[in-house]
Design a protein around this motif. Sequence first.
Motif, mmCIF file in Angstrom:
data_model
loop_
_atom_site.group_PDB
_atom_site.id
_atom_site.type_symbol
_atom_site.label_atom_id
_atom_site.label_comp_id
_atom_site.label_asym_id
_atom_site.label_seq_id
_atom_site.Cartn_x
_atom_site.Cartn_y
_atom_site.Cartn_z
ATOM 1 N N LEU A 1 -54.876 84.349 -15.527
ATOM 2 C CA LEU A 1 -53.885 83.059 -15.337
ATOM 3 C C LEU A 1 -53.229 84.096 -15.137
ATOM 4 O O LEU A 1 -52.508 85.040 -15.898
ATOM 5 C CB LEU A 1 -53.348 82.211 -16.859
ATOM 6 N N ARG B 1 -55.426 74.015 -25.555
ATOM 7 C CA ARG B 1 -55.344 73.782 -24.388
ATOM 8 C C ARG B 1 -54.444 74.680 -23.820
ATOM 9 O O ARG B 1 -54.652 75.016 -22.466
ATOM 10 C CB ARG B 1 -53.810 72.536 -24.555
ATOM 11 N N LYS C 1 -51.833 75.476 -13.450
ATOM 12 C CA LYS C 1 -51.909 74.451 -13.651
ATOM 13 C C LYS C 1 -51.161 73.865 -15.244
ATOM 14 O O LYS C 1 -51.768 73.522 -16.308
ATOM 15 C CB LYS C 1 -52.985 75.776 -14.458
ATOM 16 N N GLY C 2 -50.057 74.412 -15.037
ATOM 17 C CA GLY C 2 -49.369 73.777 -16.064
ATOM 18 C C GLY C 2 -48.102 74.494 -15.561
ATOM 19 O O GLY C 2 -48.083 74.862 -15.332
ATOM 20 N N LEU D 1 -50.013 79.480 -13.894
ATOM 21 C CA LEU D 1 -48.230 78.966 -14.601
ATOM 22 C C LEU D 1 -47.249 78.962 -15.102
ATOM 23 O O LEU D 1 -46.674 80.300 -14.186
ATOM 24 C CB LEU D 1 -48.812 78.948 -15.856
ATOM 25 N N SER E 1 -57.679 76.548 -22.067
ATOM 26 C CA SER E 1 -58.174 75.972 -21.025
ATOM 27 C C SER E 1 -57.548 76.133 -20.242
ATOM 28 O O SER E 1 -57.721 76.134 -18.835
ATOM 29 C CB SER E 1 -57.667 74.111 -22.060
ATOM 30 N N LEU E 2 -55.660 77.098 -20.114
ATOM 31 C CA LEU E 2 -55.234 77.245 -18.738
ATOM 32 C C LEU E 2 -55.997 78.476 -18.200
ATOM 33 O O LEU E 2 -55.822 78.320 -16.195
ATOM 34 C CB LEU E 2 -53.901 76.920 -18.897
ATOM 35 N N TYR E 3 -56.562 78.779 -18.798
ATOM 36 C CA TYR E 3 -57.221 79.652 -18.322
ATOM 37 C C TYR E 3 -58.782 79.720 -17.358
ATOM 38 O O TYR E 3 -59.117 79.168 -17.560
ATOM 39 C CB TYR E 3 -57.827 81.680 -19.805
ATOM 40 N N GLU E 4 -59.001 80.734 -16.181
ATOM 41 C CA GLU E 4 -59.876 80.607 -15.465
ATOM 42 C C GLU E 4 -60.610 81.726 -14.787
ATOM 43 O O GLU E 4 -59.641 82.614 -14.978
ATOM 44 C CB GLU E 4 -59.810 79.665 -14.330
ATOM 45 N N ALA F 1 -46.832 72.551 -19.886
ATOM 46 C CA ALA F 1 -47.320 72.615 -21.147
ATOM 47 C C ALA F 1 -46.804 73.721 -22.172
ATOM 48 O O ALA F 1 -47.692 73.655 -23.576
ATOM 49 C CB ALA F 1 -48.366 74.534 -20.764
#
Length: 227
Positions: A5, A221, A175-176, A147, A224-227, A205
């Motif tokens: 992220l 939560r 993402k947030g 983020l 979930s921001l990481y990919e 977030a």
Amino acid sequence: MSKGLFITGTGTDVGKTFVSGLIVDALRRDGASAAYYKAAMSGNQRRPDGTLIPGDALYVKKVSGLDQPLEEMCPYVYEHAVSPHLAAQLEGGPVCLDRVLQGYQAVCRRYDYITVEGSGGILCPLRFDGEELWLTDVIRACGLGCLLVADAGLGAINAVGLTASYLDRQGIPLKGIIFNRFQPGNRMHEDNVKLCEHLTGVRAAALVRDGDTHLNIPAERLRSLYE
């Protein structure tokens, strides 16, 4: 498989490093294998032996309890407190994307959740000496979403809206948003959050207050921001 992220900000001194420390600490408290990475750091002090201390990395390491070695957290460290592209022109050692990616990939092989902090705002140039390299080039090369850290006070609506719009044009997922220096009960701060969410279509977030030592966000939560 590791996940990453990218932490960007609406500008300089909005609290990206402070928030990054809280994020890494929260991941570690939840039992995650977490690490920190930053392509280039400016404005660093020297040790007695003359070597530069990567100040942001050292801060995150201390507040989060990371055992990650400092030397793998940032490949480019500069003394002058200016944009990395100018610091490199003054000191030498311009940022090379290949080296940045090699360092990032090495960290990814050792940890599961990699928090990558940007320099300045999203339009910060990393290199501009006949060869151009921008933060967005690093983000895309690493395949990361962003983020966004913003100061909750006056100017937040404009800064968040413009940054989100630029990210969208660059094809980089937002993402947030984390609002730093948030004051509960402050009508302007609360309204800023509402309007920024409306403008961007992206949820806040977390709302971070001055002096917070923990990030108020559910572990699921955050992950979930990481990919």
